[in-house]
Design an enzyme around this catalytic site. Structure first.
Site, PDB file in Angstrom:
ATOM      1  N   ARG A   1       1.405  -1.191  -0.098  1.00 61.17           N
ATOM      2  CA  ARG A   1       0.313   0.188   0.202  1.00 61.17           C
ATOM      3  C   ARG A   1       1.035   1.377  -0.257  1.00 61.17           C
ATOM      4  NH1 ARG A   1      -2.070  -3.362   4.161  1.00 61.17           N
ATOM      5  NH2 ARG A   1      -4.511  -4.309   3.875  1.00 61.17           N
TER       6      ARG A   1
ATOM      7  N   LYS B   1      -2.144  -1.948   7.776  1.00 63.08           N
ATOM      8  CA  LYS B   1      -3.391  -1.479   8.731  1.00 63.08           C
ATOM      9  C   LYS B   1      -3.071  -1.849   9.944  1.00 63.08           C
ATOM     10  CE  LYS B   1      -6.716  -0.574   4.872  1.00 63.08           C
ATOM     11  NZ  LYS B   1      -7.748  -0.816   4.156  1.00 63.08           N
TER      12      LYS B   1
ATOM     13  N   HIS C   1      -2.160   2.539  -5.933  1.00 65.37           N
ATOM     14  CA  HIS C   1      -2.386   0.892  -5.875  1.00 65.37           C
ATOM     15  C   HIS C   1      -2.702   0.307  -7.188  1.00 65.37           C
ATOM     16  CE1 HIS C   1      -4.682  -0.650  -1.920  1.00 65.37           C
ATOM     17  NE2 HIS C   1      -5.148  -0.899  -2.198  1.00 65.37           N
TER      18      HIS C   1
ATOM     19  N   ARG D   1      -0.146  -2.260  -6.894  1.00 61.86           N
ATOM     20  CA  ARG D   1      -0.610  -3.895  -5.572  1.00 61.86           C
ATOM     21  C   ARG D   1      -1.936  -4.579  -6.420  1.00 61.86           C
ATOM     22  NH1 ARG D   1      -0.630  -4.591  -0.115  1.00 61.86           N
ATOM     23  NH2 ARG D   1      -3.180  -5.186   0.639  1.00 61.86           N
TER      24      ARG D   1
ATOM     25  N   HIS E   1      -4.575  -8.790   3.534  1.00 64.19           N
ATOM     26  CA  HIS E   1      -5.563  -9.113   4.237  1.00 64.19           C
ATOM     27  C   HIS E   1      -6.611  -9.819   5.022  1.00 64.19           C
ATOM     28  CE1 HIS E   1      -6.457  -8.617  -0.861  1.00 64.19           C
ATOM     29  NE2 HIS E   1      -6.304  -7.574   0.207  1.00 64.19           N
TER      30      HIS E   1
ATOM     31  N   TYR F   1      -8.743 -11.280  -6.941  1.00 61.14           N
ATOM     32  CA  TYR F   1      -8.633 -11.271  -8.220  1.00 61.14           C
ATOM     33  C   TYR F   1      -8.197 -12.638  -8.876  1.00 61.14           C
ATOM     34  CZ  TYR F   1      -6.451  -7.301  -5.683  1.00 61.14           C
ATOM     35  OH  TYR F   1      -6.328  -6.251  -5.186  1.00 61.14           O
TER      36      TYR F   1
END
Length: 297
Positions: free
Chosen positions: A147, A171, A243, A246, A269, A278
């Protein structure tokens, strides 16, 4: 009931008990501020807010043309807020308890193909001091699926290039280890050994990898500008951002046969369903080929 006190307590709760990052906490506070404004405008006490009032609030925010994704995030954030009120303030009712978060179709993200990424990186002018930095930066961005916040926050102390791994603080301050490839290692070493030592590094910035010409960490905006300028330079028509690298990282791994769980771990994630998007990108590309070239499409 004092809104300011509640917001301060909620902010502490998010930081210390939920261990959320500053940006995530701010997003929650901004969502709560919206219902604060609604309650004040309609003279509704927070502890008297009903499910009907909450539904009317959702109608109210819809008038501001807030996207369905933002509305879903707001509902989710306010559910957490009312759970907090029940836990910490002994609220008897939760007006959001019966409100369902809307199911949203996941948008297939835009990605770059390998040739487009190569063209972007090749367009970097290495004759300028920022060139080696930008090359190392984009190689790390694409090579590790970072990120933009993780990229600009990358620390030298978290680079373990001798064993081809880097540690990322993602995160919610969650840490993860990501393998780093030879290309990214090569250009990181060039930047760290030959360019970065010549910068007038500011106090407090000594451990940050990517610095501007004044010796301070790069900003998110600066990374966006660098990528936009490179896209314009090669005439790339796609709308891209940091992004996009990514998304491309994940898409190329999945298309190459990588295990989905491994990709999930590398991206950081929480849910495998986020990573599963994806798996649809290649199918979407095949569909576009049929639509474009088949005589009956």
């Amino acid at each position: 009931m004092n809104w300011n006190s509640i917001l301060k307590d909620f902010k502490k709760f998010l930081s210390f008990e939920r261990n959320l990052s500053k940006n995530s906490s701010l997003a929650y506070i901004n969502d709560v501020t919206k219902i604060k404004v609604y309650c004040e405008d309609n003279n509704i006490a927070l502890d008297k807010l009903t499910t009907k009032d909450f539904q009317n609030f959702l109608v109210w925010i819809n008038e501001f043309n807030i996207s369905p994704y933002s509305q879903a995030r707001i509902i989710s954030g306010l559910k957490s807020f009312f759970n907090f009120l029940q836990l910490e303030y002994n609220f008897e009712n939760n007006p959001a308890a019966l409100i369902e978060t809307p199911r949203l179709n996941r948008k297939i993200p835009d990605v770059l193909n390998v040739a487009e990424i190569d063209n972007l990186i090749s367009a970097i002018d290495l004759s300028h001091a920022e060139g080696p930095r930008n090359k190392a930066m984009l190689e790390a961005l694409y090579g590790c699926g970072l990120r933009v916040s993780e990229l600009i926050g990358l620390k030298i102390s978290n680079l373990h290039l001798e064993v081809e791994f880097i540690k990322i603080e993602g995160k919610g301050n969650k840490e993860r280890l990501i393998p780093i490839g030879n290309q990214a290692i090569k250009y990181l070493k060039i930047y760290l050994d030959e360019v970065r030592p010549k910068l007038p590094i500011k106090n407090g910035s000594e451990d940050f990898v990517f610095l501007n010409r004044r010796g301070a960490p790069l900003t998110r905006v600066m990374v966006f500008i660098i990528i936009k300028d490179l896209a314009a330079k090669i005439g790339l028509k796609k709308k891209i951002s940091p992004h996009t690298f990514r998304h491309s990282f994940a898409s190329h791994l999945v298309e190459g046969g990588a295990d989905l769980r491994a990709v999930q771990d590398m991206l950081g994630h929480e849910s495998i369903t986020t990573t599963e998007i994806y798996t649809h990108i290649d199918k979407d590309y095949l569909q576009s080929i049929i639509t474009q070239y088949h005589p009956r499409s």
